[in-house]
Structures are given as structure tokens and as C-alpha cells.
Write a protein that holds these residues in place. Sequence first.
Motif, short mmCIF file in Angstrom:
data_model
loop_
_atom_site.label_atom_id
_atom_site.label_comp_id
_atom_site.label_asym_id
_atom_site.label_seq_id
_atom_site.Cartn_x
_atom_site.Cartn_y
_atom_site.Cartn_z
N TYR A 97 19.18 61.84 88.56
CA TYR A 97 19.47 63.24 88.29
C TYR A 97 18.37 63.69 87.33
O TYR A 97 18.12 63.00 86.33
CB TYR A 97 20.82 63.42 87.60
N PHE A 149 16.51 66.87 85.04
CA PHE A 149 16.80 68.13 84.37
C PHE A 149 15.57 68.62 83.62
O PHE A 149 14.76 67.82 83.13
CB PHE A 149 17.94 67.96 83.34
N LYS A 200 18.06 71.81 87.49
CA LYS A 200 18.33 70.40 87.67
C LYS A 200 18.13 70.04 89.14
O LYS A 200 18.25 70.88 90.05
CB LYS A 200 19.76 70.07 87.25
N PHE A 223 19.80 67.41 91.76
CA PHE A 223 20.91 66.48 91.96
C PHE A 223 20.75 65.77 93.30
O PHE A 223 20.82 64.56 93.40
CB PHE A 223 22.22 67.26 91.87
N GLY A 264 19.10 61.41 84.19
CA GLY A 264 20.43 60.88 83.97
C GLY A 264 20.88 60.07 85.18
O GLY A 264 20.57 60.44 86.31
N PRO A 265 21.59 58.98 84.95
CA PRO A 265 22.04 58.16 86.07
C PRO A 265 23.26 58.76 86.75
O PRO A 265 23.97 59.58 86.17
CB PRO A 265 22.38 56.83 85.41
N PHE A 266 23.52 58.31 87.97
CA PHE A 266 24.66 58.80 88.73
C PHE A 266 25.95 58.47 88.02
O PHE A 266 26.17 57.33 87.61
CB PHE A 266 24.66 58.17 90.12
N GLY A 267 26.79 59.48 87.87
CA GLY A 267 28.10 59.27 87.30
C GLY A 267 28.12 58.89 85.84
O GLY A 267 29.14 58.44 85.32
N ASN A 268 27.00 59.06 85.16
CA ASN A 268 26.91 58.66 83.76
C ASN A 268 26.16 59.75 83.03
O ASN A 268 25.06 60.09 83.41
CB ASN A 268 26.16 57.33 83.68
N GLU A 269 26.76 60.28 82.00
CA GLU A 269 26.18 61.47 81.38
C GLU A 269 25.29 61.15 80.20
O GLU A 269 25.09 61.97 79.32
CB GLU A 269 27.30 62.42 81.00
N LEU A 275 21.90 61.07 79.03
CA LEU A 275 20.58 61.55 79.40
C LEU A 275 19.50 60.88 78.57
O LEU A 275 19.67 60.65 77.37
CB LEU A 275 20.48 63.06 79.21
#
Lengths: 113, 115
Positions: A32, A34, A49, A51, A94-99, A101
Motif C-alpha cells: 500500500y 501513500f 494512495k 491500494f 504500509g503492509p496489507f492489513g497492517n496499519e 506505515l
Amino acid sequence: AQSVTQPDIHITVSEGASLELRCNYSYGATPYLFWYVQSPGQGLQLLLKYFSGDTLVQGIKGFEAEFKRSQSSFNLRKPSVHWSDAAEYFCAVGPFGNEKLTFGTGTRLTIIP
Amino acid sequence: KAGVTQTPRYLIKTRGQQVTLSCSPISGHRSVSWYQQTPGQGLQFLFEYFSETQRNKGNFPGRFSGRQFSNSRSEMNVSTLELGDSALYLCASTVSRLAGDYEQFFGPGTRLTVL
């Protein structure tokens, strides 16, 4: 581990000129991505962003960015800058499913008349 | 909709003291993350809370701690302050969308100065 590189610490452009800010990332899976902007003494504002899907993403304030997987890049562009665009710009991954950053070191943009 | 609120905006402390910073996320957002921003280290992730539970933690010493309340408001605490803790502390409120998509909205930050 994920990482972000913004090779340009400081960029100066003339008002009305085009802009491209570079961002390269390192991440093992689909990231991800941004772009944030920070004015002096302020928090971060999300510009756009990536996605999934279309690799050319449009953001606020006339900004766009293109995700290029082959180059591990997510460069920010604007066709014509305004004096109000002067600020610091941060690229983040940012990784998938993990916020959590990870940010680049930022690029400071100066606009000259 | 009101944005992310952080209090206080500015804080001056001396070495050895402790400090508590507060963050109120956007209404309806249940996830709160904290970041430290310094000229030397840039933006670094501290921790993230979701529904009162810490889900992620960055590489900071145990002097840095946080918590989240049932109304999603969050606090972070730094004990035994050091000069190097001087920084802008940013709180981010996260909205989760479909299929793992999410966005983080940042507050204005708390500027902590340690003398």
C-alpha cells in the motif's frame, strides 16, 4: 523489512512549472503506498494512495502518482505548481492489513515566483 | 466531521519527568496509531491500538507506552524523559475500508520539548 527512499531532500521549482517527486520502496509483497503533505507546524494530510487496480492514481489538489512495480517506484506529479504547494512531502508504504506505515525522509518543496 | 484532536499542542518538560499526550480520533474510527517525528530520525512508528488492544509496536524503549479507552481516545506516556525525546508526536486515526484498504488521518501533533 519494508523501506522507503525519497532521493531528493529539497526541490525548488518555479510557480506554474511541472513537478515530479520521486519515491522508491522496498517491500516483499504488494504494497500500500501513500503520499502525504506536511505544512510547517502541521500534521500530515493524505494526498493520495495506491491500494490496488489502476496504477495511475489521482489525489487532491491536482496531484497524481503512478505505481510502477518493475521499478519499485511511486512518483508524485503535478502539471503546474502553485505557491501554496510549498511544503514537505512524504511517501509511505504500509503492509496489507497492517496499519504500521513506514515513511521516507521527505522532500521539501520550495516554490519560486 | 471533526478531525483528529491532539492535546496539548505544545509541551515543555525537563529531563527525568514524565509526560502524557492525548489523542481523540475521528468519530467512528477505532484504530489509533502514534508516530514520533524528529529532524534526525524522521517519522517513526510508535504503536497502534484497536479496540483498547495494542496491535502493533515499533522499536522504542519501554519508557514509551500507550493505551486506548473504550471511546477510542488514546493516550501515550513517556517516562523518565530524555533530551532525545524532543519531537513532534503525531496521532493518526484509521478508517478501514473493504478488502484490507485503509486510510490514516493525522492530527496536528503535540510538540514536546525536553530541557
